[in-house]
Design an enzyme around this catalytic site. Structure first.
Site, PDB file in Angstrom:
ATOM      1  N   ASP A 181       0.846  -1.197   0.000  1.00 45.22           N
ATOM      2  CA  ASP A 181       0.000   0.000   0.000  1.00 45.22           C
ATOM      3  C   ASP A 181       0.881   1.246   0.000  1.00 45.22           C
ATOM      4  O   ASP A 181       0.581   2.246  -0.637  1.00 45.22           O
ATOM      5  CB  ASP A 181      -0.883   0.040   1.259  1.00 45.22           C
ATOM      6  CG  ASP A 181      -1.996  -0.986   1.173  1.00 45.22           C
ATOM      7  OD1 ASP A 181      -2.061  -1.687   0.135  1.00 45.22           O
ATOM      8  OD2 ASP A 181      -2.775  -1.100   2.142  1.00 45.22           O
TER       9      ASP A 181
ATOM     10  N   CYS B 204     -25.252   5.221  39.264  1.00 46.42           N
ATOM     11  CA  CYS B 204     -25.078   6.250  40.289  1.00 46.42           C
ATOM     12  C   CYS B 204     -26.407   6.824  40.787  1.00 46.42           C
ATOM     13  O   CYS B 204     -26.417   7.765  41.566  1.00 46.42           O
ATOM     14  CB  CYS B 204     -24.197   7.373  39.750  1.00 46.42           C
ATOM     15  SG  CYS B 204     -25.006   8.358  38.493  1.00 46.42           S
TER      16      CYS B 204
ATOM     17  N   GLU C 281     -26.456 -16.074  -8.927  1.00 47.51           N
ATOM     18  CA  GLU C 281     -25.472 -15.189  -8.305  1.00 47.51           C
ATOM     19  C   GLU C 281     -26.055 -14.642  -7.012  1.00 47.51           C
ATOM     20  O   GLU C 281     -27.225 -14.881  -6.697  1.00 47.51           O
ATOM     21  CB  GLU C 281     -25.030 -14.083  -9.269  1.00 47.51           C
ATOM     22  CG  GLU C 281     -26.135 -13.210  -9.751  1.00 47.51           C
ATOM     23  CD  GLU C 281     -25.778 -12.508 -11.076  1.00 47.51           C
ATOM     24  OE1 GLU C 281     -25.535 -11.311 -11.018  1.00 47.51           O
ATOM     25  OE2 GLU C 281     -25.772 -13.159 -12.135  1.00 47.51           O
TER      26      GLU C 281
ATOM     27  N   ASP D  74       3.927   1.642  -1.235  1.00 43.92           N
ATOM     28  CA  ASP D  74       4.501   1.933  -2.558  1.00 43.92           C
ATOM     29  C   ASP D  74       3.437   2.446  -3.513  1.00 43.92           C
ATOM     30  O   ASP D  74       3.691   3.298  -4.364  1.00 43.92           O
ATOM     31  CB  ASP D  74       5.158   0.672  -3.136  1.00 43.92           C
ATOM     32  CG  ASP D  74       6.430   0.337  -2.375  1.00 43.92           C
ATOM     33  OD1 ASP D  74       6.971   1.252  -1.732  1.00 43.92           O
ATOM     34  OD2 ASP D  74       6.861  -0.825  -2.414  1.00 43.92           O
ATOM     35  N   PHE D  75       2.237   1.902  -3.364  1.00 45.22           N
ATOM     36  CA  PHE D  75       1.136   2.364  -4.209  1.00 45.22           C
ATOM     37  C   PHE D  75       0.886   3.855  -3.972  1.00 45.22           C
ATOM     38  O   PHE D  75       0.773   4.644  -4.912  1.00 45.22           O
ATOM     39  CB  PHE D  75      -0.127   1.551  -3.897  1.00 45.22           C
ATOM     40  CG  PHE D  75      -1.295   1.906  -4.773  1.00 45.22           C
ATOM     41  CD1 PHE D  75      -1.486   1.264  -5.993  1.00 45.22           C
ATOM     42  CD2 PHE D  75      -2.199   2.887  -4.384  1.00 45.22           C
ATOM     43  CE1 PHE D  75      -2.548   1.602  -6.813  1.00 45.22           C
ATOM     44  CE2 PHE D  75      -3.270   3.224  -5.197  1.00 45.22           C
ATOM     45  CZ  PHE D  75      -3.449   2.577  -6.420  1.00 45.22           C
ATOM     46  N   ASP D  76       0.845   4.225  -2.699  1.00 43.77           N
ATOM     47  CA  ASP D  76       0.603   5.636  -2.369  1.00 43.77           C
ATOM     48  C   ASP D  76       1.718   6.531  -2.906  1.00 43.77           C
ATOM     49  O   ASP D  76       1.467   7.656  -3.331  1.00 43.77           O
ATOM     50  CB  ASP D  76       0.463   5.823  -0.854  1.00 43.77           C
ATOM     51  CG  ASP D  76      -0.834   5.209  -0.339  1.00 43.77           C
ATOM     52  OD1 ASP D  76      -1.718   4.946  -1.170  1.00 43.77           O
ATOM     53  OD2 ASP D  76      -0.936   4.980   0.881  1.00 43.77           O
TER      54      ASP D  76
ATOM     55  N   TYR E  47     -24.305  -6.485 -14.880  1.00 44.71           N
ATOM     56  CA  TYR E  47     -25.282  -6.377 -15.958  1.00 44.71           C
ATOM     57  C   TYR E  47     -24.845  -5.299 -16.932  1.00 44.71           C
ATOM     58  O   TYR E  47     -24.719  -4.134 -16.552  1.00 44.71           O
ATOM     59  CB  TYR E  47     -26.628  -5.994 -15.322  1.00 44.71           C
ATOM     60  CG  TYR E  47     -27.857  -6.115 -16.189  1.00 44.71           C
ATOM     61  CD1 TYR E  47     -27.873  -6.879 -17.355  1.00 44.71           C
ATOM     62  CD2 TYR E  47     -29.035  -5.477 -15.819  1.00 44.71           C
ATOM     63  CE1 TYR E  47     -29.025  -6.985 -18.119  1.00 44.71           C
ATOM     64  CE2 TYR E  47     -30.196  -5.580 -16.572  1.00 44.71           C
ATOM     65  CZ  TYR E  47     -30.176  -6.336 -17.725  1.00 44.71           C
ATOM     66  OH  TYR E  47     -31.319  -6.439 -18.470  1.00 44.71           O
TER      67      TYR E  47
ATOM     68  N   CYS F 112     -20.517   9.842  38.048  1.00 46.79           N
ATOM     69  CA  CYS F 112     -20.999   8.495  37.733  1.00 46.79           C
ATOM     70  C   CYS F 112     -19.793   7.596  37.434  1.00 46.79           C
ATOM     71  O   CYS F 112     -19.046   7.849  36.491  1.00 46.79           O
ATOM     72  CB  CYS F 112     -21.933   8.591  36.528  1.00 46.79           C
ATOM     73  SG  CYS F 112     -22.552   7.021  35.967  1.00 46.79           S
TER      74      CYS F 112
ATOM     75  N   GLU G  81     -24.010  -3.191  -7.743  1.00 45.04           N
ATOM     76  CA  GLU G  81     -24.303  -2.693  -6.393  1.00 45.04           C
ATOM     77  C   GLU G  81     -23.038  -2.182  -5.732  1.00 45.04           C
ATOM     78  O   GLU G  81     -21.977  -2.807  -5.821  1.00 45.04           O
ATOM     79  CB  GLU G  81     -24.855  -3.818  -5.510  1.00 45.04           C
ATOM     80  CG  GLU G  81     -26.133  -4.435  -5.994  1.00 45.04           C
ATOM     81  CD  GLU G  81     -27.375  -3.752  -5.440  1.00 45.04           C
ATOM     82  OE1 GLU G  81     -28.294  -3.510  -6.237  1.00 45.04           O
ATOM     83  OE2 GLU G  81     -27.415  -3.466  -4.226  1.00 45.04           O
TER      84      GLU G  81
ATOM     85  N   CYS H 292     -27.432   9.930  31.512  1.00 45.28           N
ATOM     86  CA  CYS H 292     -27.146  10.212  32.913  1.00 45.28           C
ATOM     87  C   CYS H 292     -26.338  11.509  32.925  1.00 45.28           C
ATOM     88  O   CYS H 292     -25.241  11.559  32.364  1.00 45.28           O
ATOM     89  CB  CYS H 292     -26.334   9.074  33.527  1.00 45.28           C
ATOM     90  SG  CYS H 292     -25.596   9.551  35.102  1.00 45.28           S
TER      91      CYS H 292
ATOM     92  N   ASP I 107     -26.755  -6.766  -0.991  1.00 46.76           N
ATOM     93  CA  ASP I 107     -27.639  -5.846  -0.279  1.00 46.76           C
ATOM     94  C   ASP I 107     -26.933  -4.490  -0.153  1.00 46.76           C
ATOM     95  O   ASP I 107     -26.462  -4.101   0.905  1.00 46.76           O
ATOM     96  CB  ASP I 107     -27.941  -6.417   1.114  1.00 46.76           C
ATOM     97  CG  ASP I 107     -29.124  -5.719   1.745  1.00 46.76           C
ATOM     98  OD1 ASP I 107     -29.785  -4.911   1.057  1.00 46.76           O
ATOM     99  OD2 ASP I 107     -29.396  -5.975   2.933  1.00 46.76           O
TER     100      ASP I 107
ATOM    101  N   LYS J 137     -27.466 -11.961  -4.267  1.00 47.71           N
ATOM    102  CA  LYS J 137     -28.228 -10.713  -4.289  1.00 47.71           C
ATOM    103  C   LYS J 137     -27.562  -9.782  -3.277  1.00 47.71           C
ATOM    104  O   LYS J 137     -27.717  -9.945  -2.063  1.00 47.71           O
ATOM    105  CB  LYS J 137     -29.693 -10.961  -3.943  1.00 47.71           C
ATOM    106  CG  LYS J 137     -30.547  -9.737  -4.132  1.00 47.71           C
ATOM    107  CD  LYS J 137     -32.021 -10.100  -4.107  1.00 47.71           C
ATOM    108  CE  LYS J 137     -32.920  -8.938  -4.477  1.00 47.71           C
ATOM    109  NZ  LYS J 137     -32.604  -7.671  -3.903  1.00 47.71           N
TER     110      LYS J 137
HETATM  111  S1  IVH Z   1     -30.179  -8.199 -11.680  1.00 48.77           S
HETATM  112  C1  IVH Z   1     -33.657  -6.288 -14.296  1.00 48.77           C
HETATM  113  N1  IVH Z   1     -28.489  -9.204  -9.999  1.00 48.77           N
HETATM  114  O1  IVH Z   1     -31.733  -6.193  -6.463  1.00 48.77           O
HETATM  115  C2  IVH Z   1     -33.139  -6.608 -12.979  1.00 48.77           C
HETATM  116  N2  IVH Z   1     -29.903  -7.454  -9.255  1.00 48.77           N
HETATM  117  O2  IVH Z   1     -34.687  -6.247  -6.265  1.00 48.77           O
HETATM  118  C3  IVH Z   1     -31.675  -6.556 -12.975  1.00 48.77           C
HETATM  119  N3  IVH Z   1     -29.486  -6.784  -6.929  1.00 48.77           N
HETATM  120  O3  IVH Z   1     -32.463  -3.617  -8.741  1.00 48.77           O
HETATM  121  C4  IVH Z   1     -31.143  -6.789 -11.638  1.00 48.77           C
HETATM  122  N4  IVH Z   1     -27.866  -8.206  -6.533  1.00 48.77           N
HETATM  123  O4  IVH Z   1     -30.369  -3.453  -7.226  1.00 48.77           O
HETATM  124  C5  IVH Z   1     -29.473  -8.301 -10.190  1.00 48.77           C
HETATM  125  N5  IVH Z   1     -26.897 -10.183  -8.632  1.00 48.77           N
HETATM  126  C6  IVH Z   1     -27.861  -9.283  -8.821  1.00 48.77           C
HETATM  127  C7  IVH Z   1     -28.277  -8.405  -7.797  1.00 48.77           C
HETATM  128  C8  IVH Z   1     -29.311  -7.496  -8.053  1.00 48.77           C
HETATM  129  C9  IVH Z   1     -28.606  -7.235  -6.034  1.00 48.77           C
HETATM  130  C10 IVH Z   1     -30.457  -5.692  -6.667  1.00 48.77           C
HETATM  131  C11 IVH Z   1     -30.549  -4.709  -7.788  1.00 48.77           C
HETATM  132  C12 IVH Z   1     -31.968  -4.811  -8.267  1.00 48.77           C
HETATM  133  C13 IVH Z   1     -32.648  -5.297  -7.037  1.00 48.77           C
HETATM  134  C14 IVH Z   1     -33.933  -5.980  -7.387  1.00 48.77           C
END
Ligand code: IVH
Length: 673
Positions: A34, A412, A113, A36-38, A225, A433, A172, A427, A117, A115
């Protein structure tokens, strides 16, 4: 270095940094440290400053941030950002598969894949350069957060390989859990509320005005996507492989973050795997996304108004367990904040045994009507400490009584207070306290504050118990003879402790200020205050208005500081610390200040500038001995006005007779004074 050499060097460094960045974020295999990168990045920054004509539009130095976005512009999505239909059980998935197969008339290949969050983002690229990044918004239009996204190192600014001229990639953005926890830890140290979960935190960060702050925050991403006109892909898998070859961080088969399957049984196995393995990920997921792999078939299946018919999300139920709440106890923090805690029958949740859960505050207990003796549902969020999310009312014993929130401090017995607009009780007995006293001393000695070696929480407990210390100033009056009498205190530990205390008089003023444990005066605020006022005496003499006027010091911080310094006990402690030789003034480092031409002058810098960033201008003001203040008042000498500055500021400056300078005028002034 001649111009040609400079140009070559800038191009070479940019490329080198990009490659190292790629190795680090996409390949998970850093090739240099890190440090050297900096160094490389600094060298490039330096050259770009000297030869701005050769800086690339999307140079890696953009990662450092600096651009300010006052108002995020609304952008209409070229392709609407749809959502996914949800499923929660096997039957839903079997139905989905049957619908798809019926239309296809054959067995179908699916991709699986995670999902993620996090916060959905659409990033547009033109000719291999990041052009614009837009939030999901309402699905048809979102906010332009380009400047902030450019600071995220997992998002490429410039692509490699054979990419299409124009396209958008979606995915995301999120906080790795380790980063989120560290963020909360430092907020807590600064007396700020903890952020509830990584997703909200990420969303808040992305909407910050100062991209420099975003740059410091280490957000991560997965992109999944690609959209555009005439893209050459036949399947989702091909699409992701191509995106990876252009330098994007996409979910990889080798990490099991992506898989293709022909049968619903295999999909269930993937789901089963991640429903457990997700507890070991360094980011949060809330399900699995199943997509039809073949693009032709995707087109055939089409869309409903809200979501594609070719994909479905399988949502995990947040792992929840039910257990007995034996007792509600109350914790007192160093600032006096009270946190109610549920003491539970130990139970296994997401891989760890849970004995305690947070109940947050009185409102939360009342809202869920949580009582001792209840069977409660406990859930794990992004935080290490799980939370109680519900009560099993059917099992409630008939003898159960509603919880009466405490009205006195459990430590207290002082009457608790509730500050308007805050959820927590406090408090107010700050100096009497025991828990607060010990908490304050522990904070005082901590690494980022006075960094006193040879002292830990246990020793503080011991010293307090025998009456040797009652506040942090008492640390400086400890003597060897008293310490040697204590249990587990041999000569060596005693010498270490005393030496550690002694050495702390070298700690600079800004850290001493932080060590005092004033609510909302965290590390950064302390630095700002120290730099602005230069000494504790100047802070003590400042009025509330003067404190609020300091750049980036808001009302809440100013009030907390002002009222802290109104208290006699605190002043007495400060005076004692002064008498023990602690630093209550900054030691001017000659190298940072170039000149004193702005000595005593107060500047407000506002708006967007052409040649320099706002921060660079502010730095120049400080380098020349001036002060940056946050708002215009009678005491302001100059307003450096950029583009997009609100008209109200200008009017106010004019009415108070404050000199208004354009960026050019300011630079000229610097050069002629
Ligand atoms: S595909 C046309 N892949 O979940 C839909 N979405 O509830 C294309 N999300 O809007 C979305 N992981 O924000 C896709 N592996 C994943 C995802 C993912 C999280 C989110 C994304 C989407 C929402 C849908």
């Amino acid at each position: 270095m001649d111009l040609f050499q400079a140009q070559e060097k800038i191009a070479e460094l940019s490329e080198q940094i990009r490659t190292h960045n790629y190795d680090y974020y996409m390949n998970d295999s850093p090739q240099i440290s890190d440090y050297d990168f900096d160094r490389l990045l600094e060298e490039l920054q330096h050259l770009e400053k000297e030869y701005p004509q050769f800086a690339e539009e999307n140079s890696p130095t953009k990662r450092v941030g600096g651009a300010i976005t006052k108002n995020f512009e609304t952008v209409v999505h070229r392709y609407p950002m749809l959502s996914l239909s949800n499923s929660y059980n096997r039957e839903d998935l079997i139905d989905f598969d049957q619908r798809v197969q019926k239309l296809a008339g054959k067995k179908v290949e699916y991709t699986c894949e995670l999902k993620y969050d996090g916060v959905a983002i659409g990033i547009q690229y033109k000719n291999g350069q990041l052009f614009r990044a837009v939030t999901r918004g309402d699905g048809s239009k979102g906010d332009d957060i380009t400047e902030n996204v450019k600071t995220i190192r997992a998002v490429p600014l410039k692509l490699k390989g054979d990419y299409p001229d124009e396209f958008e990639i979606r995915g995301e953005l999120f906080y790795p859990l380790s980063v989120f926890r560290a963020l909360n830890k430092s907020r807590e140290a600064a007396g700020q509320d903890r952020l509830a979960n990584p997703r909200n935190a990420a969303s808040g960060t992305l909407k910050m005005q100062d991209s420099k702050v975003v740059a410091s925050r280490k957000l991560d991403c997965y992109l999944y996507y690609v959209l555009g006109e005439n893209l050459p892909f036949k399947s989702h898998e091909e699409n992701l492989d191509a995106a990876a070859s252009w330098g994007f961080k996409v979910p990889k088969k080798s990490d099991k973050l992506f898989a293709t399957y022909q049968s619903i049984e295999e999909i269930f196995e993937f789901i089963e795997h991640w429903s457990v393995a997700r507890n070991h990920l360094n980011f949060e997921i809330d399900g699995i996304v199943i997509k039809v792999n073949d693009y032709y078939l995707q087109e055939e299946l089409g869309y409903t108004a809200k979501s594609p018919r070719w994909a479905i999300a399988y949502k995990f139920k947040a792992e929840q367990v039910e257990t007995l709440l034996n007792k509600i106890t109350y914790q007192v923090g160093r600032t006096g904040a009270i946190t109610p805690v549920a003491n539970l029958d130990p139970i296994l949740l997401a891989g760890t045994t849970v004995k305690r859960a947070s109940l947050h505050n009185a409102d939360q207990i009342a809202k869920l009507d949580i009582r001792e003796g209840d069977l409660v549902q406990v859930e794990k969020g992004g935080e290490i400490i799980p939370k109680v999310v519900g009560v099993n009312l059917e099992e409630r014993p008939v003898t159960s009584e509603p919880t009466k929130y405490i009205s006195q401090c459990p430590e207290c017995e002082t009457e608790l207070i509730r500050i308007e607009g805050e959820a927590k009780h406090y408090c107010p007995n700050e100096t009497g306290c025991p828990t607060q006293i010990k908490g304050k001393i522990t904070h005082f000695i901590s690494r980022k504050a006075m960094d006193i070696d040879g002292l830990g929480e246990e020793t503080i407990e011991q010293l307090f118990a025998v009456g040797l210390i009652y506040n942090y100033a008492d640390l400086y009056t400890l003597i060897e003879a008293d310490l040697l009498k204590l249990e587990r205190m041999a000569q060596k530990s005693v010498s270490n402790l005393l030496q550690g205390v002694k050495n702390s008089n070298q700690i600079p003023f800004e850290r001493v200020l932080f060590a005092l444990g004033i609510r909302y005066v965290g590390e950064t605020v302390s630095k700002k205050l120290a730099k602005y006022f230069k000494s504790m005496d100047a802070i003590l003499n400042a009025s509330l208005e003067e404190l609020v006027a300091v750049d980036e010091i808001g009302e809440k911080i100013a009030e907390s500081l002002y009222f802290f310094l109104q208290k006699e006990e605190e002043i007495e402690l400060i005076n004692r610390l002064k008498s023990y030789g602690l630093q209550f003034e900054i030691v001017e480092q000659e190298s940072t200040q170039i000149s004193t031409i702005f000595e005593g002058k107060a500047f407000v810098v506002s708006g967007v500038f052409e040649t320099y960033s706002r921060n660079e201008l502010k730095k120049a003001i400080e380098d020349y001995g001036g002060k940056n203040v946050g708002s215009i008042s009678k005491k302001t000498d100059y307003l450096v006005a950029g583009d997009k500055m609100g008209p109200a500021k200008k009017e106010k400056a004019e009415s108070l007779g404050v000199s208004i300078l354009s960026e050019q005028e300011f630079i000229e002034m610097l050069n002629t004074l």
